[in-house]
Design an enzyme around this catalytic site. Sequence first.
Site, PDB file in Angstrom:
ATOM      1  N   GLY A  15     -37.134  65.975 140.598  1.00 60.17           N
ATOM      2  CA  GLY A  15     -35.979  65.450 141.331  1.00 60.17           C
ATOM      3  C   GLY A  15     -36.221  65.573 142.821  1.00 60.17           C
ATOM      4  N   ARG A  56      -7.987  67.876 145.738  1.00 64.64           N
ATOM      5  CA  ARG A  56      -8.425  66.816 144.841  1.00 64.64           C
ATOM      6  C   ARG A  56      -7.900  66.965 143.421  1.00 64.64           C
ATOM      7  NH1 ARG A  56     -14.814  66.472 146.695  1.00 64.64           N
ATOM      8  NH2 ARG A  56     -14.386  65.618 148.738  1.00 64.64           N
TER       9      ARG A  56
END
Lengths: 255, 224, 653
Positions: free
Chosen positions: C54, C347
């Site tokens: 990655g 959120r």
Amino acid sequence: MKINLKIWRQKNKDTKGSFKSYALDNVSTDMSFLEMLDVLNHDLIHKGEESVAFDHDCREGICGMCSLYINGRPHGPQQTTTCQLHMRSFKDGETIVIEPWRAKAFPVIRDLVVDRTAFDRIQQAGGYVSVNTGGVPDANEIAISKKIADEAFDSAACIGCGACVAACKNASAMLFVSAKVSQLALLPQGKPERKERVEKMVAQMDAEDFGACTNTGACEAECPKGISLTNIARMNREYFSAITTSYEIELKGGD
Amino acid sequence: MNWFTSLLTSTLGRKMIMALTGLFLVLFLVIHLIGNLQLLKSDGGNAFNVYAQFMGHNPLIQTVSIGNFAFILIHAIWALLLTLHNRRSRGEVGYAVSNNSSAWMSRSMGILGTLILIFLIVHLQGFWFQMKFGNVPFVTVDGKDVKDLYTVVDAAYQNIGFVALYVFSMCALGFHLWHGFASAFQTLGLNHLKYNPIIRFVGRAYAIIVPALFAIIPIWMYLN
Amino acid sequence: MDTARVPIKKINRQMKLDSKIPEGPLAEKWTKHKFNLKLVNPANKRKFDVIVVGTGLAGASAAASLGELGYNVKAFCFQDSPRRAHSIAAQGGINAAKNYQNDGDSVYRLFYDTIKGGDYRAREGNVYRLAEVSVNIIDQCVAQGVPFAREYGGLLANRSFGGAQVSRTFYARGQTGQQLLLGAYSALNRQIANGKVTMYTRSEMLDVVLVDGKARGIVTRDLVTGKIESHAAHAVLICTGGYGNVFFLSTNAKGSNVTAAWRAHKKGALFGNPCYTQIHPTCIPVSGDHQSKLTLMSESLRNDGRVWVPKTARPGLKAKDAANIPEADRDYFLERKYPSFGNLVPRDVASRNAKQMCDEGRGVGSGLAVFLDFSDAIKRDGKKTIEAKYGNLFDMYQQITGDNPYEMPMMIYPAVHYTMGGLWVDYNLMTTVPGLYALGEANFSDHGANRLGASALMQGLADGYFVIPYTLGDYLAGLSPEKVTTDRPEFKEAIDKVNGTINKFLSIKGKRTVDEFHRELGLTMWEFCGMARNEEGLKGAKKKIQALKEAFWKDVNVLGGSQELNQELEKAMRVADFMELGELMVDDALNRSESCGGHFREESQTPDGEALRKDDEFAYVAAWEYKGENQQEVLHKETLVFENVKLTQRSYK
């Protein structure tokens, strides 16, 4: 809505490709272009045909992975990435021709997928500031005029999608290369390696067989991030001044 | 490769040669135009013939004109090399459909340039070659014998086909300059947000005015 | 499936999770630890090989930094270039405790905000270190040429983000992630040019190889040629991001997947807190069955936009007809329920309330959307001001939906955005497998049960630039620098297994596409393991996922061959892992019968419907151990110790 598709199919880089026609009957105007291709692939698999390979990842216009030359324009009729293009930009019954990016430096891997590693190699040639992790000055040590920082950002906004190469009649990569050259030429951090950088990046660009810029401006007109032609002029300037004034110092070792 | 050869062989260097030779030719056009405008004087061609004589015999002008021919050749040959290189860069398979979003003249510099080159050959054959090696009669202006190029030109411009060729070629030149002028500055990196509009304005004004004046001469002479 | 009958809470007491948090006062832990870490002799560094899987913020920064130190690095990404990693899509900014604004910020305050924001489910030691190195990250990025926003005086600009009370967020317009990633990418490129990093693009990791219990390499598939390859190294770093795509629809990139982390998990790395997912409230709603991903819009929109639904259900109400609803018939539910925070509640709260409105049948559009209305702001400040603040977001919205938000309200709905859970790691970022590390979103470590805005970029870069270069050396210093090679039977075994899976997929020749299965998995996860979870739903979901998994392996249709670019095959292998992960997420959500951060258990709420934590029961990290195909995973607990902060219940009333 109904649409007809003419899509370039090619098994791999060694085989010849050709166009194949497909028809889609239930296309919603709210679909993104890539979702339309998802639907096509879904239908194809159910018919036992292999799906159309195309590059895509973030689907929000920033990763630069999606490509496609749609009806004669990179990323289609709007100045945006293909993933942000929606079917409402097309007419009912329209025929859409989809081709891969075409450039000697971007060989087709399969169908609409091309190999853009030439871009990476150009960046590897010098698109960086040679600082190691750690031991750098405080971030506020060097003040940079807001105007310069903003201009550097404009250049740095390039997403490396390759639309400039695809749009250019010469398959030139100068907009891409100049964006990085500009960013680092503008910022004080990039100054120490300014000359070597532009010489190396241009040399690599030429080695990858990209064409020469003829200032047609097609790249700027198609760039989904609005990278300006000013960058190319800056790169030209940087390059001429670098190549005429830079010199090597021979190291003798012994330390 | 030393720096000079790598400069000349890089895509940027090749473009630089196009730009420098192009800009020189732009300058040359102005000189040429000033002379040609003498044709419009109603003095029976005296001023023009004196100018032609001066251009044909001044050692400095002679030297520069050799350079001029060289630059035209280099400009054309480099253009051909670049075009071939750029064609190859597209790869073996091109696009089936292309809606290029650049200006037509920017994309068509090669064709425009070729038209101008053909015109140049006809033009040189008709006047320059005549002047140098042809049988042009002499006239006396201010006590000096000079070749009467005016009569040759005047005769040529009575041919409507010839006039049409001139006008058409000047259109091609105009389009070529419309792109070429500002493009040369861009290639040389002479680009600045403050001055870009001026460069573009001067370039476009030049691209209209100079070819237009060139084209007016044969038309005017034909009509008179 | 008989595995469903195994009691979930069975705890394997044999494994002791050692977080390796150093002793001593909080502020001295990292400094002391760095001194105690062993060093690798400079001449020996070149003898060690490190694999980085990655190349997002964590991976690219780690690969570059390790290359600079002299290690031989091999880096892998599935995209065509490291620059495509999904870190690029982060918009808002990156936090750092620089206190450039003189507004009272400090390392301790950033630490405190992060611990509290994570609802007290993260380790104090890790979070403090994160806050501590945050200041170095900004210095590093500026030195690389990252064009952060600046003030007219030429110094760096900051903004307050995600409800923080200090301005500590550094940003580069709305493209901070892009600029930081390109900075790390440039450092990586430099090491590739130097020959210290070998880059493998369009390569997907499909297994970790363990030799004598230590991570010693990986198996990859070259996505262009289909070739299965093995690579040996002294250590393996998993930097592959989060697993939000288990929901099929998320704001993650289409390619984002859990495969590398999941294969590591199956090889013995425990998986920490898989049920912690973050749902972002301001995303563009689903427009139809064709929807392939969701698009997030910066939550800064809630600074001026007012969230509302009609007081009585108005099915199918379109945005262009919203103006017809009189003021008296509108329910500005966030302002009503949270008078002091209003539309700026965190959120998770905003998301949950939107869902609640839609559950009550008061959603607009498709029924799964609420309005975000700027008409008052436009009236108050003028269109020009609003355009200057949000112009590009409005354009993006119009591009996608075709509606003009200057003339009608936006429609928004929450979407999965980030996963706080991930591979369990100790203070050194090492998983429970020696030599196997996890960095960035792929690990579970720093955000607890909820991540604060502008902290993801911070963590990815902290791990890659400033933690792993120290901690990896400590492990490598204890190894012999002898070359490791792939000619061990373990490598052949792993390759055979991967080939077996690929051949299996290609031979099923079923009737349904990979995406059909993935969509169904996503729907189940979203419905039962999404914004609100309950025991009954979770139990049902577990059965559904198991049945879906079985169907998947019988009826999926993967066409094409193995020795070529085959995007369906790539997807199939990723979805197979998502299925298994989904089941574990459900297990974890079932086990954690409290509400905390992004995890809301309906059984655990205050009388007025807010999340209720149970600190005496659940102040631990749930780390799950893989026990084999179709076996119930086993839970291990790492108790969280809080010596510096006092645990309080969040309130936004």
